[in-house]
Scaffold this motif. Structure first.
Motif, mmCIF file in Angstrom:
data_model
loop_
_atom_site.group_PDB
_atom_site.id
_atom_site.type_symbol
_atom_site.label_atom_id
_atom_site.label_comp_id
_atom_site.label_asym_id
_atom_site.label_seq_id
_atom_site.Cartn_x
_atom_site.Cartn_y
_atom_site.Cartn_z
ATOM 1 N N ASN A 28 -69.344 -58.060 -31.180
ATOM 2 C CA ASN A 28 -69.155 -57.401 -29.888
ATOM 3 C C ASN A 28 -67.913 -57.985 -29.225
ATOM 4 O O ASN A 28 -67.826 -59.189 -28.994
ATOM 5 N N SER A 29 -66.945 -57.126 -28.933
ATOM 6 C CA SER A 29 -65.667 -57.598 -28.378
ATOM 7 C C SER A 29 -65.767 -57.935 -26.893
ATOM 8 O O SER A 29 -64.855 -58.554 -26.336
ATOM 9 N N ASN A 30 -66.876 -57.538 -26.223
ATOM 10 C CA ASN A 30 -67.025 -57.804 -24.794
ATOM 11 C C ASN A 30 -67.500 -59.228 -24.500
ATOM 12 O O ASN A 30 -67.377 -59.702 -23.374
ATOM 13 N N CYS A 31 -68.073 -59.883 -25.498
ATOM 14 C CA CYS A 31 -68.688 -61.198 -25.278
ATOM 15 C C CYS A 31 -67.709 -62.322 -25.577
ATOM 16 O O CYS A 31 -67.112 -62.388 -26.659
ATOM 17 N N ALA A 55 -72.131 -53.545 -34.986
ATOM 18 C CA ALA A 55 -71.616 -53.702 -33.621
ATOM 19 C C ALA A 55 -72.744 -53.563 -32.603
ATOM 20 O O ALA A 55 -73.557 -52.641 -32.675
ATOM 21 N N ALA A 56 -72.795 -54.501 -31.662
ATOM 22 C CA ALA A 56 -73.773 -54.447 -30.568
ATOM 23 C C ALA A 56 -73.117 -53.816 -29.352
ATOM 24 O O ALA A 56 -72.088 -54.300 -28.870
ATOM 25 N N ASN A 57 -73.693 -52.747 -28.860
ATOM 26 C CA ASN A 57 -73.125 -52.022 -27.722
ATOM 27 C C ASN A 57 -73.704 -52.572 -26.419
ATOM 28 O O ASN A 57 -74.573 -51.974 -25.787
ATOM 29 N N ILE A 58 -73.218 -53.751 -26.039
ATOM 30 C CA ILE A 58 -73.689 -54.374 -24.797
ATOM 31 C C ILE A 58 -72.484 -54.753 -23.945
ATOM 32 O O ILE A 58 -71.413 -55.075 -24.454
ATOM 33 N N SER A 59 -72.668 -54.703 -22.620
ATOM 34 C CA SER A 59 -71.582 -55.023 -21.696
ATOM 35 C C SER A 59 -71.429 -56.532 -21.555
ATOM 36 O O SER A 59 -72.308 -57.311 -21.954
ATOM 37 N N ILE A 85 -79.988 -53.672 -30.289
ATOM 38 C CA ILE A 85 -79.897 -52.803 -31.465
ATOM 39 C C ILE A 85 -81.308 -52.543 -31.980
ATOM 40 O O ILE A 85 -81.956 -53.439 -32.529
ATOM 41 N N LYS A 134 -74.198 -58.605 -20.095
ATOM 42 C CA LYS A 134 -75.458 -58.636 -20.833
ATOM 43 C C LYS A 134 -75.358 -59.484 -22.102
ATOM 44 O O LYS A 134 -76.306 -59.540 -22.891
ATOM 45 N N CYS A 135 -74.241 -60.144 -22.294
ATOM 46 C CA CYS A 135 -74.051 -60.931 -23.509
ATOM 47 C C CYS A 135 -75.041 -62.089 -23.571
ATOM 48 O O CYS A 135 -75.296 -62.747 -22.558
#
Length: 249
Positions: free
Chosen positions: A194-197, A228-232, A80, A235-236
């Motif tokens: 971030n919901s991906n992490c 919100a962090a836009n990371i995959s 970010i 990349k967490c």
């Protein structure tokens, strides 16, 4: 007489042979052999410089190698650009904490068992009486900012600018925190989501060591803002136990 004529002929033959050899040196096929080593060295120099040029272009002019123990690295792992620590922040620490977070932001006495003086929702000043706790809370910062710590220990530190510890308790929805701003009556904290992490801040306590010049209320308002962090998922950030990040000097 015949013998002298023979000597004359022999001398003329040697002279003619010498003239012919001298003329051969002008032949490009012979003279060029003296230049071949220089040409080879020039070619080697040219070829050796090419990988360096391609390497630097691959890295790119704007990329900086960060120390993984720096606050700058901690910020960058969330991707970010606008995210920043307050300028007075000297260190951050993330550690596992099996104690439940404080249940009340109003009553400072309503704390879990085994809570320390730093286990409150508000900034807590570092003074002569508790300065030794820094070695446990921020061991690396305690060493890096030894002169400042010593001045507090000796009672000669300025009262106008003090060190504080701000504690933040994690949850299952966030992957990190940033102490963004401090004023007399308000402390602003960014909750990074971030919901991906899979790895979150749950069961962790984050502490921030910062310096502030001026007065801070004993119980300032603690304002949390979620970003919100836009990371995959690949990349967490992975934050090891007792991770500590320091401000670059």
């Amino acid at each position: 007489m015949k013998k002298s004529s023979l000597y004359v002929l022999l001398a003329c033959g040697i002279l003619l042979f010498a003239l012919l050899c001298a003329g051969c040196s002008d032949n490009p096929s012979v003279a060029g052999t003296a230049e071949e080593p220089n040409e080879l060295a020039q070619n080697e120099s040219s070829s050796s410089s090419e990988p360096q040029q391609s390497s630097s272009s691959d890295i790119g002019p704007g990329i900086v190698q960060r120390d993984s123990a720096s606050l700058e690295f901690y910020i960058e792992q969330f991707g970010i650009d606008s995210l920043q620590f307050n300028g007075g922040v000297l260190a951050a620490m993330a550690d596992y904490d099996m104690k439940p977070p404080p249940q009340s932001s109003v009553d400072p006495g309503n704390q879990p068992a085994m809570a320390t003086e730093f286990d409150t929702p508000w900034p807590h000043a570092i003074v002569k009486q508790n300065v030794e706790a820094l070695n446990d809370l921020f061991p690396k910062a305690n060493e890096q900012f030894a002169n400042l710590v010593d001045s507090i220990r000796e009672g000669i530190a300025s009262d106008s600018c003090k060190l504080y510890v701000q504690s933040v308790w994690g949850d299952s929805k966030t992957i990190g925190f940033v102490l963004a701003n401090v004023s007399r009556d308000t402390v602003s904290i960014i909750d990074i989501a971030n919901s991906n992490c899979k790895e979150t801040t749950e069961n962790k306590v984050y502490r921030f060591l910062f310096r502030y010049c001026g007065e801070i209320d004993s119980r300032p308002e603690i304002v949390h803002t979620t970003v919100a962090a836009n990371i995959s998922a690949d990349k967490c950030p992975v934050q090891r136990t007792a991770a500590e990040w320091l401000k670059d000097e």
